[in-house]
Scaffold this motif. Structure first.
Motif, mmCIF file in Angstrom:
data_model
loop_
_atom_site.group_PDB
_atom_site.id
_atom_site.type_symbol
_atom_site.label_atom_id
_atom_site.label_comp_id
_atom_site.label_asym_id
_atom_site.label_seq_id
_atom_site.Cartn_x
_atom_site.Cartn_y
_atom_site.Cartn_z
ATOM 1 N N GLN A 172 24.317 50.542 70.280
ATOM 2 C CA GLN A 172 22.889 50.769 70.458
ATOM 3 C C GLN A 172 22.672 51.813 71.546
ATOM 4 O OE1 GLN A 172 20.157 47.363 70.364
ATOM 5 N NE2 GLN A 172 21.883 46.028 69.863
ATOM 6 N N SER A 173 21.473 52.366 71.589
ATOM 7 C CA SER A 173 21.155 53.419 72.566
ATOM 8 C C SER A 173 20.800 52.787 73.907
ATOM 9 C CB SER A 173 20.003 54.283 72.044
ATOM 10 O OG SER A 173 20.390 54.959 70.864
ATOM 11 N N ILE A 174 21.798 52.177 74.516
ATOM 12 C CA ILE A 174 21.639 51.496 75.800
ATOM 13 C C ILE A 174 22.594 52.147 76.791
ATOM 14 C CG2 ILE A 174 21.907 49.281 76.996
ATOM 15 C CD1 ILE A 174 21.198 47.921 74.339
ATOM 16 N N PRO A 175 22.140 52.494 78.000
ATOM 17 C CA PRO A 175 22.951 53.282 78.941
ATOM 18 C C PRO A 175 24.037 52.477 79.636
ATOM 19 C CG PRO A 175 20.852 52.725 79.945
ATOM 20 C CD PRO A 175 20.779 52.238 78.532
ATOM 21 N N ASN A 176 25.054 52.095 78.881
ATOM 22 C CA ASN A 176 26.170 51.357 79.472
ATOM 23 C C ASN A 176 27.505 51.966 79.069
ATOM 24 O OD1 ASN A 176 26.698 50.384 76.845
ATOM 25 N ND2 ASN A 176 25.398 48.591 77.166
ATOM 26 N N GLY A 177 28.595 51.273 79.392
ATOM 27 C CA GLY A 177 29.929 51.809 79.164
ATOM 28 C C GLY A 177 30.271 52.062 77.722
ATOM 29 N N SER A 202 18.514 47.232 67.087
ATOM 30 C CA SER A 202 18.313 45.949 67.759
ATOM 31 C C SER A 202 19.415 44.978 67.369
ATOM 32 C CB SER A 202 16.952 45.343 67.386
ATOM 33 O OG SER A 202 16.942 44.943 66.017
ATOM 34 N N GLY A 203 19.507 43.895 68.151
ATOM 35 C CA GLY A 203 20.501 42.868 67.856
ATOM 36 C C GLY A 203 20.224 42.137 66.557
ATOM 37 N N GLY A 204 18.956 42.060 66.160
ATOM 38 C CA GLY A 204 18.650 41.439 64.870
ATOM 39 C C GLY A 204 19.271 42.211 63.730
ATOM 40 N N ASP A 205 19.239 43.542 63.820
ATOM 41 C CA ASP A 205 19.880 44.381 62.806
ATOM 42 C C ASP A 205 21.397 44.195 62.816
ATOM 43 O OD1 ASP A 205 17.415 45.319 62.122
ATOM 44 O OD2 ASP A 205 17.650 47.289 63.047
ATOM 45 N N VAL A 206 21.965 44.034 64.003
ATOM 46 C CA VAL A 206 23.404 43.802 64.124
ATOM 47 C C VAL A 206 23.783 42.499 63.428
ATOM 48 C CG1 VAL A 206 25.249 43.229 65.764
ATOM 49 C CG2 VAL A 206 23.759 45.190 66.195
ATOM 50 N N LEU A 231 30.548 44.927 59.848
ATOM 51 C CA LEU A 231 30.937 45.244 61.219
ATOM 52 C C LEU A 231 32.135 44.418 61.663
ATOM 53 C CD1 LEU A 231 27.447 45.433 62.995
ATOM 54 C CD2 LEU A 231 29.009 47.345 62.571
ATOM 55 N N ASP A 232 32.898 44.992 62.604
ATOM 56 C CA ASP A 232 34.001 44.273 63.249
ATOM 57 C C ASP A 232 33.650 43.929 64.698
ATOM 58 O OD1 ASP A 232 35.839 44.500 60.989
ATOM 59 O OD2 ASP A 232 35.919 46.630 61.496
ATOM 60 N N ILE A 233 33.112 44.910 65.412
ATOM 61 C CA ILE A 233 32.697 44.738 66.808
ATOM 62 C C ILE A 233 31.330 45.395 66.963
ATOM 63 C CG2 ILE A 233 33.199 45.270 69.232
ATOM 64 C CD1 ILE A 233 36.145 45.423 68.513
ATOM 65 N N ALA A 234 30.457 44.784 67.758
ATOM 66 C CA ALA A 234 29.130 45.384 67.956
ATOM 67 C C ALA A 234 28.517 44.891 69.243
ATOM 68 C CB ALA A 234 28.210 45.064 66.777
ATOM 69 N N LEU A 235 27.468 45.599 69.664
ATOM 70 C CA LEU A 235 26.669 45.213 70.825
ATOM 71 C C LEU A 235 25.398 44.529 70.352
ATOM 72 C CD1 LEU A 235 25.803 47.313 73.964
ATOM 73 C CD2 LEU A 235 24.000 46.171 72.687
ATOM 74 N N ALA A 236 25.085 43.393 70.983
ATOM 75 C CA ALA A 236 23.830 42.690 70.716
ATOM 76 C C ALA A 236 23.423 41.961 71.978
ATOM 77 C CB ALA A 236 23.972 41.708 69.555
ATOM 78 N N GLY A 237 22.133 41.793 72.179
ATOM 79 C CA GLY A 237 21.655 41.081 73.350
ATOM 80 C C GLY A 237 21.975 39.598 73.271
ATOM 81 N N GLU A 290 24.744 61.270 75.069
ATOM 82 C CA GLU A 290 24.579 60.364 73.937
ATOM 83 C C GLU A 290 23.111 60.007 73.703
ATOM 84 O OE1 GLU A 290 26.722 59.029 71.647
ATOM 85 O OE2 GLU A 290 28.205 60.442 72.419
ATOM 86 N N LEU A 291 22.332 59.937 74.779
ATOM 87 C CA LEU A 291 20.921 59.552 74.665
ATOM 88 C C LEU A 291 19.982 60.752 74.595
ATOM 89 C CD1 LEU A 291 20.783 56.554 77.175
ATOM 90 C CD2 LEU A 291 20.975 56.463 74.691
ATOM 91 N N ASN A 292 20.567 61.957 74.680
ATOM 92 C CA ASN A 292 19.765 63.189 74.671
ATOM 93 C C ASN A 292 18.742 63.175 75.801
ATOM 94 O OD1 ASN A 292 19.044 65.749 73.703
ATOM 95 N ND2 ASN A 292 17.480 64.917 72.334
#
Length: 345
Positions: free
Chosen positions: A43-48, A74-78, A87-93, A266-268
């Motif tokens: 997701q477009s979140i400013p982390n590692g 969003s995490g709902g989409d994930v 998916l195998d690995i993903a970011l979600a809240g 990445e976030l422009n």
């Protein structure tokens, strides 16, 4: 774009990548114990996670594995994509992960990493003249459903003596919130950067931030989730993935400018704006995560399980999930092996 459309897009992108790789004939054979393909949802979140993606570290660390990156809103989409087997690995809240581990979704995934602990990068912002959360009664409020901000919106309303029936609640993805705000259709929205920053630029004021709610016990985080089958079949590849995430945290702490430059690209965004967003999150090393305060160890589950359980209890009380799973279910969902392994290295 609906969650179903997003999942289809992710599937099409993965299929196209496979076709192109097959046509080129340039792909290496995967190493022993490595998958032929690793499908990552970001997701477009400013982390590692963005640092790893931008620098191509995972591609270098797993040269025989095709790395397929798919962006989600969003995490709902994930969760929808995981249910579709995309998916195998993903970011979600943490809130959507809690939903994913609860009925009726009951997704077979685990938490091997904490991307960040959420602070002031998520907030409930309102138009001029709305000064308190209680002022939202009868107003139109937007939030991406099944997200950490959805959870925090419910909590903020609850603290103010309101429920979701007391506002006109709209389920909008971040980019749709921005468009609706520009049209003047909204009185408030609980969302994250970069859209949150755009709302501020248009005169919105924060009523409460996720950092403030966390101080009052409503802790949220951006988590990694990995399919249980993938984690069992490819523990070395998962540990390598964790290693690259830990490398990104080290860069954020030791060479912040380089990390911010990657995130900004990445976030422009301009580096200064990206740096401001980075400062609103808390990043944890593998050593910190493999402790009682977070993921814990193979022998002792960490405190994250308790936070997820509290989230589930609240969501169940609000009728957002069927029932809160037992504490043991959340403890079993923590997968600290990769962080432990990296911390020992």
């Amino acid at each position: 774009m609906t969650p179903r459309d997003t999942a289809r897009t992710a599937s099409a992108a993965a299929a196209l990548a496979l076709i192109l790789a097959g046509c080129s004939g340039a792909a290496e054979d995967p190493a022993d114990g490595a998958p032929g393909q690793l499908r990552i949802g970001y997701q477009s979140i400013p982390n590692g996670d963005l640092v790893v993606k931008h620098n191509g570290w995972l591609e270098e660390a797993l040269p025989g594995t095709e790395i397929v990156w798919n962006r989600f809103d969003s995490g709902g989409d994930v969760n929808t994509a995981f249910l579709a087997g995309e998916l195998d690995i993903a970011l979600a809240g943490s809130a959507p992960v809690t939903r994913g581990l609860s009925q009726p979704l009951d997704i077979d995934y685990q938490v091997p990493w904490i991307h960040d602990v959420i602070g002031d990068n998520e907030a409930l912002a309102a138009t001029e003249g709305i000064d308190e959360v209680s002022d939202l009664e009868g107003r139109t409020v937007a939030v991406p459903f099944a997200s950490t901000t959805h959870y925090h919106l419910i909590a903020a309303l609850d603290e103010a003596g309101l429920g979701t029936d007391d506002v006109e609640l709209l389920d909008l993805e971040p980019q749709d919130i921005q468009a609706a705000w520009q049209r003047g259709d909204l009185d408030a929205a609980f969302v994250w950067y970069p859209v949150l920053g755009q709302l501020y630029e248009q005169g919105a004021q924060p009523l409460v931030t996720s950092g403030e709610l966390a101080e009052r016990g409503w802790v949220t985080a951006d988590l990694a989730v990995v399919g249980t089958g993938f984690a069992e079949d490819y523990p070395d590849a998962l540990a390598t993935w964790v290693e690259q995430q830990d490398r990104a945290v080290s860069l954020l702490r030791e060479d912040r400018d380089s990390a911010v430059e990657a995130i900004a690209a990445e976030l422009n965004l301009e580096p200064g704006e990206a740096a401001e967003q980075v400062d609103q999150l808390v990043f944890l090393s593998a050593e910190e995560q493999a402790s009682a305060d977070y993921l814990g160890t193979a022998d002792t589950p960490g405190a994250l399980a308790g936070y997820l359980r509290l989230t589930a209890e609240f969501l169940a009380d609000q009728g957002e999930i069927d029932t809160a799973p037992d504490s043991a279910d959340f403890e079993n969902a923590l997968a600290p092996a990769g962080a432990e392994r990296v911390a020992r290295s």
